[in-house]
Design an enzyme around this catalytic site. Structure first.
Site, PDB file in Angstrom:
ATOM      1  N   GLY A  29     -21.591  14.980  23.902  1.00  0.00           N
ATOM      2  CA  GLY A  29     -20.544  14.979  22.602  1.00  0.00           C
ATOM      3  C   GLY A  29     -19.299  16.008  22.696  1.00  0.00           C
ATOM      4  N   THR A  31     -18.584  18.677  20.713  1.00  0.00           N
ATOM      5  CA  THR A  31     -18.933  19.893  20.580  1.00  0.00           C
ATOM      6  C   THR A  31     -19.563  20.620  21.703  1.00  0.00           C
ATOM      7  OG1 THR A  31     -19.061  19.656  17.918  1.00  0.00           O
ATOM      8  CG2 THR A  31     -19.987  21.668  19.212  1.00  0.00           C
ATOM      9  N   GLU A 107     -31.333  12.773  25.536  1.00  0.00           N
ATOM     10  CA  GLU A 107     -31.243  13.682  24.784  1.00  0.00           C
ATOM     11  C   GLU A 107     -32.696  14.151  24.380  1.00  0.00           C
ATOM     12  OE1 GLU A 107     -26.817  13.450  23.027  1.00  0.00           O
ATOM     13  OE2 GLU A 107     -28.302  12.710  22.111  1.00  0.00           O
TER      14      GLU A 107
END
Length: 229
Positions: A29, A31, A107
């Protein structure tokens, strides 16, 4: 500060959890991309040694290699010291919704096994309850997506097959599966819902991450706020 500056702020703060001789789970992602970039800079400057990354996606792997982070696979390590990743929603008990990047299965595998799981968000991701702003991504076997969509009606959820933006047809995960985005009225018991969703035949994994985050770093206009379980 705008949202991008807040992302950079928490990404830099997460570096404080990294030390020499660590294996780090690298999330997926925008960030976490900043974190990977900054981590690579520290390695290049000699500020960190013998640090290895276990990526959660092709995106994370390519970014790590681009920024000089040695990459290893999950089956090459005995343990993961710290995992760093973002989230789409965080409730007051630090339960999460994740999976907008369609990498939720790996994840969850990596972050569940981490000694410490650090989550990076801006203050806009904090919610009173899960499902307030975002749907729950659910990775499903392609042949079963329609049956699972109908099954989700039992949970009073409205599910949509996620379609590709720059490709024709549905989004296909790195595992070769589809993503259903399920909108719930509200999720009051995230752990129970996470378990229930995974009992539906054909579901590979879902984007509720209950009781897994150890630390949440929140980027605010006043600096980084640290939340702990």
């Amino acid at each position: 500060m705008d949202v991008e500056e807040l992302k950079k702020l928490v990404a830099r703060e997460a570096l404080k959890f990294i030390e020499d001789d660590m294996v780090i789970g690298l999330g997926t992602g925008s960030t976490t991309a900043y974190f990977i970039r900054y981590l690579g800079q520290m390695i290049e400057r000699g500020q960190l040694e013998d640090v290895y990354g276990v990526p959660t996606s092709h995106q994370a792997r390519l970014l790590a290699l681009e920024h000089g982070i040695p990459v290893v696979s999950l089956d090459e390590v005995d343990a993961i010291d710290v995992a760093v990743d973002g989230a789409d929603e965080v409730d007051p008990s630090l339960n999460l919704i994740k999976g907008r990047g369609a990498a939720l299965t790996m994840e969850k595998i990596i972050e569940y096994r981490a000694g410490t799981f650090v989550v990076l968000v801006d203050e806009g991701k904090l919610v009173e309850y899960l499902g307030k702003k975002m749907p729950v991504p659910i990775e499903v076997i392609p042949a079963a997506w329609k049956a699972i969509k109908e099954e989700l009606e039992i949970f009073n959820a409205r599910a949509e097959l996620r379609m590709g933006i720059r490709k024709d047809g549905p989004v296909v995960t790195e595992n070769g599966n589809f993503i259903l985005d399920a909108w719930f009225e509200r999720i009051d018991d995230p752990l129970d819902m996470e378990i229930e969703l995974n009992t539906i035949p054909g579901v590979v994994e879902n984007g509720i991450f209950a009781d897994i985050a150890d630390i949440v770093l929140v980027g605010t206009r006043d600096g980084v706020k640290r939340l702990e379980r």
